[in-house]
Design an enzyme around this catalytic site. Structure first.
Site, PDB file in Angstrom:
ATOM      1  N   MET A  30       0.776  -1.069  -0.038  1.00 43.60           N
ATOM      2  CA  MET A  30      -0.069  -0.196   0.032  1.00 43.60           C
ATOM      3  C   MET A  30       0.613   1.341  -0.059  1.00 43.60           C
ATOM      4  O   MET A  30       0.381   2.324   0.198  1.00 43.60           O
ATOM      5  CB  MET A  30      -0.930  -0.043   1.348  1.00 43.60           C
ATOM      6  N   LEU A  33       6.450   2.995   2.087  1.00 42.67           N
ATOM      7  CA  LEU A  33       7.518   1.841   2.139  1.00 42.67           C
ATOM      8  C   LEU A  33       8.523   2.022   3.293  1.00 42.67           C
ATOM      9  O   LEU A  33       8.970   3.134   3.499  1.00 42.67           O
ATOM     10  CB  LEU A  33       8.037   1.475   0.929  1.00 42.67           C
ATOM     11  N   HIS A  37       9.378  -3.927   3.775  1.00 43.44           N
ATOM     12  CA  HIS A  37       8.924  -3.971   2.432  1.00 43.44           C
ATOM     13  C   HIS A  37      10.048  -4.374   1.448  1.00 43.44           C
ATOM     14  O   HIS A  37      10.072  -4.994   0.714  1.00 43.44           O
ATOM     15  CB  HIS A  37       8.125  -2.526   1.833  1.00 43.44           C
ATOM     16  N   GLY A 149       4.803 -10.108   4.290  1.00 40.39           N
ATOM     17  CA  GLY A 149       5.454 -10.224   5.697  1.00 40.39           C
ATOM     18  C   GLY A 149       4.676 -10.967   6.747  1.00 40.39           C
ATOM     19  O   GLY A 149       3.424 -10.988   6.817  1.00 40.39           O
ATOM     20  N   ILE A 178      10.835  -7.675  10.085  1.00 44.28           N
ATOM     21  CA  ILE A 178      11.852  -6.687  10.098  1.00 44.28           C
ATOM     22  C   ILE A 178      11.624  -5.702  11.211  1.00 44.28           C
ATOM     23  O   ILE A 178      10.241  -5.052  11.538  1.00 44.28           O
ATOM     24  CB  ILE A 178      12.226  -6.130   8.829  1.00 44.28           C
TER      25      ILE A 178
END
Length: 281
Positions: A30, A33, A37, A149, A178
C-alpha cells in the site's frame, strides 16, 4: 523500473517475460514503504527472474472511521526505493481502475472462518477487502511467487487459504518480520507515533515474548495472557486483543497443541499496532 497505472501495460510486460521462459515474483504493497517492504522485494529478486511490485491504498479493506484518507502516499520515495531493491515493474492503479463499478457493485472474495477472528472481528470486512484486492492483483500479474510479511500473520494465512481454495498456481512465501533496534516491528503506521509513544511501543513485543517464555515453561495460557495485558496497559497501550492460537488454523489453542502463535493488536495514541510470535512447544 517501468511504472504504470494500467492493467494492460502490466499484462503486456509480464507476457513478454513469460514468452522468454522467465519467472515472475510479486510484492503487493500500500506504499509508504519501510525496510520491511524492501526486504520483501530483495527476497523476491532472489527467487525469480523479475520482480513486480504494486502500490495501491485499497479502500475496500478500510472500515468506517479508519485511516484511509490519512494513510501516507509517498510514491516518489517509494519508486526510488523499489528500483534500488530490484523491482522492474510497478503497478500503481487508481480505485477507478481496480473498482470501475464502485465498491458496492464489486464482486468480492471472502475466506470464511479464518477471516472472522482477531483482526477480522475488530475490523469487519477487512479481510474480505484484502482477499479481493490480492486475488485481483494475482489475476493481473499472474506471478509464480508472491511474498508477504510474517508481521501480518493472519493476513498471510488468509491469502494462503484463498490460494489453496481457489487452486491458484502461485507459491506464497512469508518473510520474517523486520524490526527496529528497539524490537518494534516496522510498520507504515509507526509514523503516527509521538516520540514518547515510540519509546513505549516495544512493550508490545516484550509482552508477547514474556507470554511465550511462560507458556514454554508450563504456565497456563490464561495466566500469561492476563500478565501480558497488564504489562501493555502499564506501558500506555489499550489492548484490542492478545491471544494464543493454533499456528495453522488460528483456532483457540488447546493445551495439547504444539504449533502455537501469539497474536496481539493494541492502540497507543493514534496508532493501532500489531505483532505476533510463532513458536513450538
Amino acid at each position: 523500473m517501468i511504472t504504470s497505472a494500467h492493467i494492460d501495460d502490466i499484462r503486456t510486460q509480464v507476457r513478454a517475460w513469460r514468452a522468454k521462459g522467465e519467472t515472475v515474483a510479486f510484492v503487493p504493497t500500500m506504499g509508504n514503504l519501510h525496510q520491511g517492504h524492501i526486504t520483501l522485494v530483495k527476497e523476491a529478486a532472489s527467487k525469480c527472474d523479475h520482480v513486480v511490485a504494486s502500490i495501491f491504498v485499497n479502500p475496500m479493506q478500510f472500515g468506517q472511521n479508519e485511516d484511509l484518507d490519512a494513510y501516507p502516499r509517498t510514491l516518489a520515495a517509494d519508486s526510488e526505493a523499489l528500483t534500488a531493491a530490484g523491482a522492474e515493474l510497478l503497478f500503481t492503479p487508481t480505485p477507478t481502475v481496480m473498482y470501475p463499478k464502485g465498491l458496492e457493485q464489486q464482486t468480492y472474495v471472502e475466506v470464511p472462518g479464518i477471516s472472522n477472528v482477531l483482526c477480522g472481528a475488530s475490523r469487519p470486512g477487512h479481510f474480505r477487502g484484502v482477499a479481493t484486492i490480492v486475488c485481483k492483483l494475482f489475476n493481473i500479474v499472474q506471478p509464480d511467487v508472491a511474498l508477504f510479511g510474517n508481521k501480518d500473520y493472519q493476513q498471510l494465512l488468509v491469502i494462503k487459504t484463498m490460494v489453496e481454495d481457489l487452486s491458484l498456481p502461485i507459491e506464497i512465501i512469508g518473510v520474517d518480520t523486520i524490526r527496529e533496534d528497539s524490537g518494534l516491528a516496522m510498520s507504515s503506521r509507526n509514523g503516527y507515533l509521538t516520540a514518547a509513544e515510540k519509546a513505549a511501543a516495544p512493550a508490545l513485543k516484550q509482552a508477547i515474548d514474556a507470554m511465550a517464555a511462560g507458556i514454554k515453561q508450563g504456565e497456563s495460557f490464561e495466566q500469561m495472557t492476563e500478565q501480558a495485558k497488564a504489562c501493555l496497559v502499564a506501558a500506555g497501550f489499550t489492548p484490542d486483543y492478545l491471544e494464543i492460537r493454533h499456528a495453522h488454523t488460528l483456532e483457540q489453542a488447546q493445551n495439547q497443541d504444539h504449533a502455537l502463535v501469539i497474536l496481539a493488536a493494541a492502540y497507543i495514541g493514534k496508532a493501532r499496532l500489531i505483532d505476533n510470535l510463532r513458536f513450538d512447544r
